[in-house]
Design a protein around this motif. Structure first.
Motif, short mmCIF file in Angstrom:
data_model
loop_
_atom_site.label_atom_id
_atom_site.label_comp_id
_atom_site.label_asym_id
_atom_site.label_seq_id
_atom_site.Cartn_x
_atom_site.Cartn_y
_atom_site.Cartn_z
N LEU A 186 -49.41 10.61 -11.24
CA LEU A 186 -49.27 11.95 -11.80
C LEU A 186 -49.09 12.94 -10.65
CD1 LEU A 186 -49.44 14.15 -14.03
CD2 LEU A 186 -51.93 14.11 -13.73
N LEU B 198 -49.01 16.82 -9.59
CA LEU B 198 -49.42 18.17 -10.00
C LEU B 198 -48.77 19.18 -9.07
CD1 LEU B 198 -53.26 17.59 -10.51
CD2 LEU B 198 -51.47 17.53 -12.25
N GLU B 199 -47.99 20.08 -9.63
CA GLU B 199 -47.31 21.11 -8.84
C GLU B 199 -47.76 22.49 -9.31
OE1 GLU B 199 -45.56 23.65 -6.66
OE2 GLU B 199 -45.37 21.53 -6.12
N THR C 179 -38.67 10.59 -11.44
CA THR C 179 -38.78 10.56 -12.91
C THR C 179 -38.05 9.35 -13.49
OG1 THR C 179 -36.90 12.11 -13.03
CG2 THR C 179 -39.11 13.04 -13.16
N GLU D 124 -44.82 10.97 -13.86
CA GLU D 124 -45.12 12.15 -14.67
C GLU D 124 -45.35 13.34 -13.73
OE1 GLU D 124 -48.40 13.91 -17.87
OE2 GLU D 124 -48.64 11.88 -17.06
N ILE D 125 -44.63 14.42 -13.96
CA ILE D 125 -44.75 15.63 -13.14
C ILE D 125 -45.18 16.78 -14.04
CG2 ILE D 125 -43.55 17.25 -11.62
CD1 ILE D 125 -41.55 15.01 -10.97
N ARG D 126 -46.30 17.39 -13.69
CA ARG D 126 -46.79 18.55 -14.45
C ARG D 126 -46.70 19.79 -13.57
NH1 ARG D 126 -52.46 16.32 -17.12
NH2 ARG D 126 -51.62 14.33 -17.95
N ARG D 127 -45.91 20.75 -14.00
CA ARG D 127 -45.75 22.00 -13.26
C ARG D 127 -46.72 23.06 -13.80
NH1 ARG D 127 -42.18 23.08 -9.67
NH2 ARG D 127 -40.64 21.50 -9.09
N CYS E 86 -49.63 23.61 -12.59
CA CYS E 86 -50.99 23.06 -12.53
C CYS E 86 -51.55 23.23 -11.12
CB CYS E 86 -50.98 21.57 -12.90
SG CYS E 86 -50.53 21.24 -14.61
N THR F 140 -59.19 22.10 -16.79
CA THR F 140 -58.97 20.68 -17.03
C THR F 140 -59.55 19.84 -15.90
OG1 THR F 140 -56.91 21.16 -18.21
CG2 THR F 140 -57.19 18.91 -17.40
#
Length: 475
Positions: free
Chosen positions: A28, A30-31, A110, A115-118, A120, A140
């Motif tokens: 994962l 987190l960006e 990708t 999985e990339i979550r922006r 965050c 979170t």
């Protein structure tokens, strides 16, 4: 539980995520930023990073968006012809803006299932014997087996770990902007010829026709370099130094950077590691920063995957710090040398003239180019063949190219004798029986990052070396 959380979605974090995914690790990213940046901080890839992309089957994508430049004149802008037969199949610099590099690495990561979550932001972390707990700004909490901070020079991860970041604070600051100009090309050329100094550098950015990139030395250090300069501040410095502001207008972005030089005291604390600018910062002289981070990730990825998968031999993960920290220290030293040689003062200018004379010797020129491009890096694997610990360039085989065989990120035994075996390690090491006219050794064992781990022809000798890098054989 997530296997690895990567904090930071820049080139280092994306490269690391992709390397981990090649081995099936659940990653994962987190960006903190909600959208990709438009700022172009790095302008290209050096030879070793080009080779890295080739080893993973990505180079054609990069070549399609970049421009190849001659490799000479890399040290402090001292221009010399490139040495003959540089030890690489890619003797060029690839001009490509960081925005394009990040986009291509995002696609690659990708495609492999990252999985990339922006949007965050990491604000806290703790660890125990079994994993790491990451706390985000929205409250979170995430749990992972490992966490890697790839979150830049002001790294939150490094600060939360309490890892020291010794070095020198910024003494000089530059203003950076990309903008359109009203002045004719003849004026730009004339000023460039007259003022090619440490005070002013400019040139067309490689990503947009008619947009120019200006780097000008600031009058003094800003209290907070996170606050970008105004257009008026930059045009004022242009007029003071160049006698004209070139009619610059419509800036794409404005920022400032300093020459602080720092190196993390260690790259690992338990289950948390650092990579890229989170582990080292230096002036952008020589264009080495982005490349250094990508190469950190290339070294770390397979080792951390081995730890997650449970086959890593003792000390493998710690070898990341042992190998990459000295490389970063060397980069910091050569950027310090760059800074001195770019000073307009009489003493540094005298040294610059001497270095220029020394670079007329091909061996000196080659040494400096190999240093800047990182193809001269040799990890300490002990005594032995001169190739031991060095990466192996791409060589032509009877059945194709060496780097075409390395896309999976596994180890590789290139066996020109046809008599060797990696039975017991076949799930981690590919065995290729082929020959190359460019390789004058009977067989070579390559780690997943392409560095030479063994050379020889004796099966028992090979069996004694395989466990060092690839763990216990499967019976």
């Amino acid at each position: 539980m997530i296997d690895v959380i990567v904090v930071g979605g820049g080139p280092t974090g994306l490269m690391l995520a992709a390397e981990l995914r090649l081995h099936g690790v659940h990653v994962l990213v987190l960006e903190r930023d909600a959208e990709p940046t438009r700022q172009v901080r790095a302008l290209g890839l050096h030879v070793r990073s080009i080779e890295v992309m080739d080893q993973r089957g990505l180079l054609d994508r990069f070549l399609a968006l970049g421009k190849q430049y001659p490799i000479g004149g890399l040290f402090a802008g001292i221009r010399k012809p490139p040495p003959r037969q540089l030890d690489t199949a890619h003797p060029y610099i690839l001009g490509i803006p960081q925005t394009a590099t990040e986009r291509l690495l995002t696609e690659h990561a990708t495609e492999l299932g990252t999985e990339i979550r922006r949007g965050c932001e990491l604000v806290g972390l703790s660890q125990d014997d079994h994993g790491v707990t990451a706390q985000l700004a929205d409250g979170t909490r995430l749990r992972s087996r490992y966490l890697v901070g790839c979150d830049g020079g002001r790294s939150t991860v490094r600060k939360l770990l309490g890892v020291g970041f010794p070095g020198e604070p910024a003494k000089t600051e530059w203003l950076l902007g990309e903008m359109e100009v009203a002045a004719p090309q003849e004026t730009l050329n004339a000023v460039a010829a007259e003022l090619r100094t440490a005070h002013l550098r400019f040139g067309p950015a490689p990503h947009e026709e008619g947009v120019y990139r200006f780097v000008v030395r600031a009058e003094q250090l800003a209290e907070d370099r996170r606050v970008p300069p105004t257009l008026e501040e930059l045009t004022g410095r242009l007029r003071e130094i160049a006698g004209t502001d070139f009619g610059v207008h419509s800036p794409r972005f404005l920022s400032r950077f300093g020459d602080a030089t720092r190196l993390a005291e260690r790259y690992r604390v338990g289950r948390v590691l650092l990579a890229g600018d989170a582990a080292h910062i230096h002036p952008p002289l020589g264009g080495q920063g982005l490349n250094l981070g990508i190469q950190d990730a290339f070294n770390l990825g397979w080792k951390l995957a081995a730890e997650v998968d449970g086959w890593a031999p003792e000390g493998l993960l710690d070898s990341y710090d042992a190998e990459r920290n000295p490389v970063a220290a060397d980069v910091l030293d050569n950027t310090r040398a760059h800074s001195e040689l770019l000073s307009p003062e009489p003493g540094p200018q005298a040294v610059r003239r001497l270095v220029s004379e020394l670079m007329d010797f091909e061996d000196v020129n080659r040494y400096l180019i190999e240093k800047i491009t990182a193809i001269g890096v040799r990890y300490d694997f002990g005594d032995g063949h001169p190739m031991l610990g060095r990466r192996l360039r791409d060589v032509q085989l009877k059945q194709g190219r060496l780097y075409e065989l390395m896309h999976s990120g596994r180890g590789l035994l290139l066996d020109q004798t046809g008599r060797l075996s990696v039975a017991g390690w076949a799930d981690r090491v590919d065995h290729v029986a082929d020959v190359s006219e460019e390789l004058d050794v009977p067989a070579v064992l390559l780690r997943p990052d392409g560095h030479t781990a063994w050379i020889g022809e004796d099966q028992q000798d090979l069996l004694s070396r395989l466990p060092q890098w690839f763990g216990t054989a499967v019976r």
